[in-house]
Motif scaffolding. Structure first.
Motif, short mmCIF file in Angstrom:
data_model
loop_
_atom_site.label_atom_id
_atom_site.label_comp_id
_atom_site.label_asym_id
_atom_site.label_seq_id
_atom_site.Cartn_x
_atom_site.Cartn_y
_atom_site.Cartn_z
N UNK A 1 18.37 69.01 -38.12
CA UNK A 1 19.51 68.10 -38.01
C UNK A 1 20.77 68.93 -37.82
N UNK A 2 21.90 68.27 -37.83
CA UNK A 2 23.18 68.96 -37.69
C UNK A 2 24.06 68.72 -38.91
N UNK A 3 23.43 68.60 -40.07
CA UNK A 3 24.17 68.29 -41.29
C UNK A 3 24.78 69.54 -41.91
N UNK A 4 26.02 69.43 -42.34
CA UNK A 4 26.65 70.51 -43.09
C UNK A 4 27.00 70.06 -44.50
N UNK A 5 26.28 69.05 -45.01
CA UNK A 5 26.48 68.59 -46.37
C UNK A 5 26.23 69.70 -47.38
N UNK A 6 26.73 69.50 -48.59
CA UNK A 6 26.65 70.55 -49.61
C UNK A 6 25.27 70.64 -50.25
N UNK A 7 24.31 69.84 -49.80
CA UNK A 7 22.97 69.89 -50.35
C UNK A 7 22.25 71.20 -50.12
N UNK A 8 22.73 72.01 -49.18
CA UNK A 8 22.12 73.32 -48.96
C UNK A 8 22.63 74.35 -49.95
N UNK B 1 20.52 60.22 -58.03
CA UNK B 1 21.33 60.18 -56.81
C UNK B 1 20.94 61.28 -55.83
N UNK B 2 19.66 61.37 -55.46
CA UNK B 2 19.25 62.43 -54.52
C UNK B 2 19.93 62.28 -53.18
N UNK B 3 20.28 63.40 -52.57
CA UNK B 3 20.99 63.38 -51.30
C UNK B 3 20.14 62.84 -50.18
N UNK B 4 20.73 61.96 -49.37
CA UNK B 4 20.01 61.35 -48.27
C UNK B 4 19.53 62.36 -47.24
N UNK B 5 20.34 63.41 -47.00
CA UNK B 5 19.94 64.41 -46.02
C UNK B 5 18.73 65.20 -46.50
N UNK B 6 18.73 65.59 -47.76
CA UNK B 6 17.57 66.31 -48.31
C UNK B 6 16.32 65.44 -48.24
N UNK B 7 16.44 64.19 -48.64
CA UNK B 7 15.29 63.30 -48.60
C UNK B 7 14.79 63.13 -47.17
N UNK B 8 15.71 62.84 -46.26
CA UNK B 8 15.31 62.60 -44.88
C UNK B 8 14.66 63.81 -44.24
N UNK B 9 15.22 64.98 -44.50
CA UNK B 9 14.67 66.20 -43.90
C UNK B 9 13.27 66.48 -44.43
N UNK B 10 13.07 66.30 -45.72
CA UNK B 10 11.76 66.58 -46.30
C UNK B 10 10.73 65.53 -45.92
N UNK B 11 11.17 64.30 -45.74
CA UNK B 11 10.26 63.23 -45.33
C UNK B 11 9.92 63.29 -43.85
N UNK B 12 10.66 64.09 -43.08
CA UNK B 12 10.47 64.11 -41.63
C UNK B 12 9.15 64.73 -41.20
N UNK C 1 29.39 71.66 -47.16
CA UNK C 1 29.11 72.94 -47.77
C UNK C 1 30.30 73.84 -47.95
N UNK C 2 31.11 74.01 -46.91
CA UNK C 2 32.21 74.96 -46.99
C UNK C 2 33.27 74.51 -47.99
N UNK C 3 33.50 73.18 -48.09
CA UNK C 3 34.47 72.68 -49.06
C UNK C 3 33.96 72.82 -50.48
N UNK C 4 32.69 72.51 -50.69
CA UNK C 4 32.11 72.65 -52.03
C UNK C 4 32.18 74.09 -52.51
N UNK C 5 31.85 75.03 -51.62
CA UNK C 5 31.91 76.43 -51.99
C UNK C 5 33.34 76.86 -52.29
N UNK C 6 34.30 76.44 -51.45
CA UNK C 6 35.69 76.83 -51.65
C UNK C 6 36.24 76.28 -52.97
#
Length: 354
Positions: free
Chosen positions: A145-152, A123-134, A272-277
């Protein structure tokens, strides 16, 4: 506590939380309880006797290898590119394990690329895949991008155990882990919440290592203050969001509220902020009980494997590997791979004088 034990604890603990949550990542808390009973999932859902981890642990391992490869280059050549460049190269290797081929891989030098266990899509994250494939590497100044997903944030724990390369932080080496984690998260996640949460996690781990005996809550507050001061000056709305959620997580950890209710008030962990909290709440509430921590961190409605991984990274660093019960380690997929990367990361940390 020995540094190696903290590094092993963080990497193994993150993998354990990830593997526990991976089985329930995309289902609600009510569905989890329907399947696993009133207490939710409490033990691994094994696959052929193994506890499988997700892309979160895969990418954490590649983060560690990027750091190690960059440091080795610096030692061998007397100079090196910035750490995030090597980590980006390592992520390109990870991309290949997911079935994609791009220029920039250094397979022949990579230990992880020789490990068949990592060549699985989990289940790789779409944002990580898209950013690396860019074809471009996102940076703090030039986000992709403007993603704040927890993949970072879910992959940067290794950064907390090392400093930076080169001379950029000679005047403030105590800031290196925070800045490097932000830069590494920004490779794929350009929103301030995508990299500020990563920076705070790395800073908490750094303080756990260096401020032996400092209470975990004080560590969290110190890391929050530094993150806001160094990264939040130009991002006031993001800084206020992170501040509010972290403070809320700390307050909730002192209350007798049911863990699920507390976590629901913090969010679902997809960003990201919710995952960390969520992870911080679980680590503070159960800071002497690794099992209770990761169980709380995965039994909710949201991104269970990522919140489990981050909580495991944090409390694993706090308790060390000796504080993690063997029931979480014995069935863990790729345990020797994780142990190997922990030892390699430890060598870098030792050479840097940590």
């Amino acid at each position: 506590m020995e540094l190696l034990d903290r590094i092993r604890g963080s990497l193994l603990g993150g993998a354990a939380g990830d593997a526990l949550g991976y089985a329930v990542e995309f289902i609600t808390a009510d569905m989890i309880r329907d399947i696993y009973g009133p207490a939710g999932i409490r033990h691994y859902a094994l696959c052929e006797g193994k506890a499988l981890f997700s892309d979160d642990t895969q990418m954490t391992l590649f983060t560690a290898e990027g750091i190690v490869m960059g440091w080795n280059r610096a030692v061998a050549g007397g100079m090196a590119a910035d750490m995030e460049v090597y980590v980006h190269d390592a992520y390109m290797n990870w991309l290949a394990t997911q079935g994609y081929r791009k220029e920039g891989m250094w397979r022949q030098f990579s230990y992880l690329m020789q490990c068949p266990e990592l060549f699985h899509q989990r289940a790789p994250g779409g944002t990580c895949l898209g950013a690396l494939l860019s074809g471009r590497m996102g940076t703090l100044r030039d986000p992709g991008n403007n993603s704040k997903g927890c993949g970072g944030v879910m992959r940067v724990a290794p950064v907390g155990f090392v400093g930076a390369f080169g001379r950029r932080y000679d005047d403030a080496p105590q800031d290196a882990a925070l800045w490097q984690a932000a830069k590494i998260a920004a490779i794929t996640h350009g929103h301030p919440m995508g990299y500020m949460s990563a920076a705070m996690l790395a800073e908490m781990i750094r303080l756990i290592v260096l401020e032996n005996g400092m209470p975990l809550e004080e560590i969290a507050l110190a890391a929050l203050e530094k993150t806001e001061r160094l990264l939040g000056a130009d991002e006031a709305p993001a800084g206020m969001t992170l501040h509010g959620l972290v403070r809320k997580a700390i307050a909730l950890s002192h209350e007798g509220m049911d863990d699920l209710m507390a976590i629901r008030s913090l969010g679902e962990g997809w960003v990201g902020e919710e995952a960390l909290a969520i992870a911080l709440y679980c680590a503070l509430k159960h800071q002497d009980d690794f099992s209770a921590c990761i169980r709380a961190a995965v039994n909710h409605d949201g991104d269970s494997d990522s919140t489990g991984a981050i909580a495991g990274n944090l409390l694993g660093a706090w308790l060390g590997a000796e504080g993690i019960a063997e029931e979480w380690l014995a069935p863990l997929e790729g345990r020797e791979i994780i142990e190997t990367m922990a030892r390699q990361l430890h060598e870098v940390a030792k050479e840097q004088g940590l």
